[in-house]
Design a protein around this motif. Structure first.
Motif, mmCIF file in Angstrom:
data_model
loop_
_atom_site.group_PDB
_atom_site.id
_atom_site.type_symbol
_atom_site.label_atom_id
_atom_site.label_comp_id
_atom_site.label_asym_id
_atom_site.label_seq_id
_atom_site.Cartn_x
_atom_site.Cartn_y
_atom_site.Cartn_z
ATOM 1 N N ARG A 1 8.690 1.104 -8.879
ATOM 2 C CA ARG A 1 8.255 0.746 -7.521
ATOM 3 C C ARG A 1 9.331 -0.064 -6.812
ATOM 4 O O ARG A 1 9.594 0.145 -5.632
ATOM 5 N N MET A 2 9.975 -0.980 -7.531
ATOM 6 C CA MET A 2 11.060 -1.771 -6.911
ATOM 7 C C MET A 2 12.250 -0.882 -6.562
ATOM 8 O O MET A 2 12.857 -1.015 -5.490
ATOM 9 N N LYS A 3 12.559 0.065 -7.414
ATOM 10 C CA LYS A 3 13.673 0.993 -7.147
ATOM 11 C C LYS A 3 13.365 1.821 -5.898
ATOM 12 O O LYS A 3 14.203 2.018 -5.018
ATOM 13 N N PHE A 4 12.101 2.265 -5.814
ATOM 14 C CA PHE A 4 11.647 3.053 -4.651
ATOM 15 C C PHE A 4 11.783 2.208 -3.383
ATOM 16 O O PHE A 4 12.257 2.675 -2.343
ATOM 17 N N ASN B 1 -10.911 2.222 -4.591
ATOM 18 C CA ASN B 1 -10.871 0.842 -4.086
ATOM 19 C C ASN B 1 -10.197 0.829 -2.723
ATOM 20 O O ASN B 1 -9.901 1.885 -2.156
ATOM 21 N N GLY B 2 -9.949 -0.374 -2.202
ATOM 22 C CA GLY B 2 -9.430 -0.495 -0.841
ATOM 23 C C GLY B 2 -8.149 0.279 -0.593
ATOM 24 O O GLY B 2 -7.957 0.870 0.480
ATOM 25 N N TYR B 3 -7.288 0.322 -1.605
ATOM 26 C CA TYR B 3 -6.004 1.023 -1.424
ATOM 27 C C TYR B 3 -6.122 2.537 -1.644
ATOM 28 O O TYR B 3 -5.278 3.300 -1.236
ATOM 29 N N GLY C 1 0.826 -1.210 0.000
ATOM 30 C CA GLY C 1 0.000 0.000 0.000
ATOM 31 C C GLY C 1 0.857 1.255 0.000
ATOM 32 O O GLY C 1 0.542 2.238 -0.686
ATOM 33 N N HIS C 2 1.978 1.215 0.712
ATOM 34 C CA HIS C 2 2.893 2.364 0.739
ATOM 35 C C HIS C 2 3.608 2.511 -0.604
ATOM 36 O O HIS C 2 3.741 3.590 -1.160
ATOM 37 N N LEU C 3 4.020 1.380 -1.160
ATOM 38 C CA LEU C 3 4.786 1.402 -2.420
ATOM 39 C C LEU C 3 3.916 1.828 -3.613
ATOM 40 O O LEU C 3 4.420 2.299 -4.628
ATOM 41 N N LEU C 4 2.599 1.679 -3.464
ATOM 42 C CA LEU C 4 1.706 2.053 -4.576
ATOM 43 C C LEU C 4 1.724 3.550 -4.854
ATOM 44 O O LEU C 4 1.183 3.999 -5.868
#
Ligand code: XBP
Ligand code: MG
Length: 254
Positions: free
Chosen positions: A56-59, A203-205, A45-48
């Motif tokens: 996102r992986m780099k972050f 949505n939920g996120y 949820g934070h990475l989104l």
């Protein structure tokens, strides 16, 4: 003014793909690559807040100070991990199709019946779009969409307007001719920056995201079996239809 086209975001809008789709695929890829990375629902949820799986992986590496931070081969490693993740995601969808959100198929059918052109503007990869649509709507559904703007086809991902501008250019349409459908703050920033009126189905996120400037903010498009609670409260009807969208556009134009 007549609305000529609907431009749909994919993840979170057409289907709720993040928590039980992309997140699972990332974790399967990390495991297959022998990495000790694991994205819980909360971490994801934070990475989104960052769009694009590679970005996102780099972050994640930087935000969580992982040992791979600063490695000269980090970009190559992330590229390979993302290719593996995409393979896992497609396999996931081929084995357990993720259903479209309530009312998406109904609205697509209404739009097509009304001669409204359809397109997609998404941050995910073309392979993922194909897997989602073909498993949820059948093989010929890809032909419903005139343009599928996806992933790395543009230099900057959402919240930059690039992907929506790409779709408008390809369709030879002005923003005023179209309506965008999004689920997140990054998504609406992108569509508004491209000058597009935007319908939100959170949505939920993303329910707590800032949707300032939206044409309307809904829990879902809704259908008779799974109505939209907000449409029931505000319009005393189950669903958002083509006529409702046209009326909303008339209101803001007045
Ligand atoms: C959502 C995204 C994507 C997905 C993961 O896209 O930001 O990055 O989370 O897919 P949208 P990839 O809401 O614009 O459809 O790993 O293929 O990026
Ligand atoms: Mg989205």
């Amino acid at each position: 003014m007549t609305i000529k086209a609907y431009i749909f975001d994919v993840d979170g809008t057409l289907a709720d793909t993040e928590r039980d789709g992309h997140r699972i695929a990332f974790n399967l890829a990390f495991e297959a690559a022998g990495m000790d990375w694991h994205w819980t629902e909360q971490i994801y949820g934070h990475l989104l807040s960052v769009t694009g799986g590679k970005e996102r992986m780099k972050f994640y590496v930087n935000e969580y100070d992982k040992p791979q931070k600063g490695l000269p081969e980090l970009d190559d490693m992330i590229r390979d991990l993302h290719a593996l993740k995409t393979q896992k995601y497609v396999e996931l969808l081929n084995n357990n199709a993720i259903p479209l959100r309530p009312g998406v198929k109904r609205l697509l059918d209404e739009a097509r019946a009304g001669g409204i052109r359809l397109a997609i503007a998404t941050t995910t990869t073309p392979q993922n779009v194909t897997a989602l649509l073909q498993n949820a709507l059948g093989k010929d559904s890809m032909d419903w969409f005139e343009v599928i703007g996806a992933g790395d086809i543009v230099p900057a991902k959402k919240p930059a307007p690039d992907i929506y501008q790409y779709v408008l250019d390809e369709m030879k349409l002005d923003a005023d001719d179209c309506v965008a459908f999004e689920d997140s703050v990054n998504g609406i920033r992108s569509s508004l920056a491209a000058g597009l009126r935007t319908v939100i189905t959170y949505n939920g996120y993303t329910r707590a995201d800032d949707f300032s400037g939206a044409l309307v903010v809904l829990d879902r498009f809704g259908d008779t079996e799974q109505p939209s609670a907000i449409m029931q409260q505000t319009q005393q009807k189950c669903c958002l239809g083509v006529d409702d969208i046209a009326a909303l556009c008339e209101q803001v134009a007045a």
